[in-house]
Design a protein around this motif. Sequence first.
Motif, PDB file in Angstrom:
ATOM      1  N   GLU A  69      -7.538  -4.173   1.604  1.00 33.41           N
ATOM      2  CA  GLU A  69      -7.324  -3.676   2.964  1.00 33.41           C
ATOM      3  C   GLU A  69      -5.861  -3.822   3.377  1.00 33.41           C
ATOM      4  O   GLU A  69      -5.264  -2.902   3.942  1.00 33.41           O
ATOM      5  CB  GLU A  69      -8.215  -4.439   3.941  1.00 33.41           C
ATOM      6  N   ALA A  70      -5.275  -4.976   3.086  1.00 33.27           N
ATOM      7  CA  ALA A  70      -3.866  -5.193   3.442  1.00 33.27           C
ATOM      8  C   ALA A  70      -2.962  -4.234   2.677  1.00 33.27           C
ATOM      9  O   ALA A  70      -2.012  -3.679   3.241  1.00 33.27           O
ATOM     10  CB  ALA A  70      -3.470  -6.640   3.159  1.00 33.27           C
TER      11      ALA A  70
ATOM     12  N   GLU B 203      -3.759  -1.292   1.598  1.00 31.00           N
ATOM     13  CA  GLU B 203      -3.970   0.065   2.104  1.00 31.00           C
ATOM     14  C   GLU B 203      -3.296   0.282   3.461  1.00 31.00           C
ATOM     15  O   GLU B 203      -2.722   1.332   3.710  1.00 31.00           O
ATOM     16  CB  GLU B 203      -5.461   0.365   2.223  1.00 31.00           C
ATOM     17  N   THR B 204      -3.396  -0.716   4.333  1.00 32.59           N
ATOM     18  CA  THR B 204      -2.852  -0.545   5.685  1.00 32.59           C
ATOM     19  C   THR B 204      -1.390  -0.928   5.786  1.00 32.59           C
ATOM     20  O   THR B 204      -0.685  -0.452   6.683  1.00 32.59           O
ATOM     21  CB  THR B 204      -3.635  -1.395   6.708  1.00 32.59           C
TER      22      THR B 204
ATOM     23  N   GLU C  12      -0.417  -3.848   6.594  1.00 30.08           N
ATOM     24  CA  GLU C  12      -0.336  -4.814   7.691  1.00 30.08           C
ATOM     25  C   GLU C  12      -0.594  -6.220   7.148  1.00 30.08           C
ATOM     26  O   GLU C  12      -1.609  -6.463   6.492  1.00 30.08           O
ATOM     27  CB  GLU C  12      -1.360  -4.491   8.776  1.00 30.08           C
TER      28      GLU C  12
ATOM     29  N   LEU D 169       4.686  -5.130   9.226  1.00 30.74           N
ATOM     30  CA  LEU D 169       4.110  -3.794   9.121  1.00 30.74           C
ATOM     31  C   LEU D 169       4.947  -2.970   8.148  1.00 30.74           C
ATOM     32  O   LEU D 169       6.064  -2.577   8.458  1.00 30.74           O
ATOM     33  CB  LEU D 169       4.067  -3.139  10.505  1.00 30.74           C
TER      34      LEU D 169
ATOM     35  N   ASN E  78       2.761   2.708   6.434  1.00 31.12           N
ATOM     36  CA  ASN E  78       1.319   2.936   6.364  1.00 31.12           C
ATOM     37  C   ASN E  78       0.980   3.614   5.055  1.00 31.12           C
ATOM     38  O   ASN E  78       1.524   4.660   4.714  1.00 31.12           O
ATOM     39  CB  ASN E  78       0.863   3.788   7.551  1.00 31.12           C
ATOM     40  N   ARG E  79       0.054   3.025   4.316  1.00 24.96           N
ATOM     41  CA  ARG E  79      -0.290   3.523   2.983  1.00 24.96           C
ATOM     42  C   ARG E  79      -1.581   4.302   2.941  1.00 24.96           C
ATOM     43  O   ARG E  79      -2.075   4.622   1.899  1.00 24.96           O
ATOM     44  CB  ARG E  79      -0.391   2.327   2.039  1.00 24.96           C
ATOM     45  N   LYS E  80      -2.182   4.590   4.091  1.00 26.74           N
ATOM     46  CA  LYS E  80      -3.449   5.334   4.114  1.00 26.74           C
ATOM     47  C   LYS E  80      -3.225   6.781   3.780  1.00 26.74           C
ATOM     48  O   LYS E  80      -2.263   7.387   4.029  1.00 26.74           O
ATOM     49  CB  LYS E  80      -4.127   5.209   5.475  1.00 26.74           C
TER      50      LYS E  80
END
Length: 96
Positions: free
Chosen positions: A57-58, A60-61, A63, A91, A94-96
Amino acid sequence: MSDATFSVRIPDDLRQEVDALAKANRRSRSFLVKEALQAYVDEQRTYREAIEEAIKEADETGEFISWEATGRWLKSWGTPDELPPPEPDILLKNRK
């Protein structure tokens, strides 16, 4: 699935405690050790899966929470001025 024998060396005082629990619960030593080992393996699997999911999750986001923010939060635990959990303060793109 068949059962297999698995030998492990444990301190005598621990064996005595396991034997006492087995007797009190009217179970075999083998049953208790198998149940304890299964509970440990399940707990560790869940722990590892949670870590892997958090890393994913980290990543991907992008953050993250800095060590400094985490440290301030942890140092506040149990004090009258306990801080809320920190928000992401690093931050990346953003990798999404």
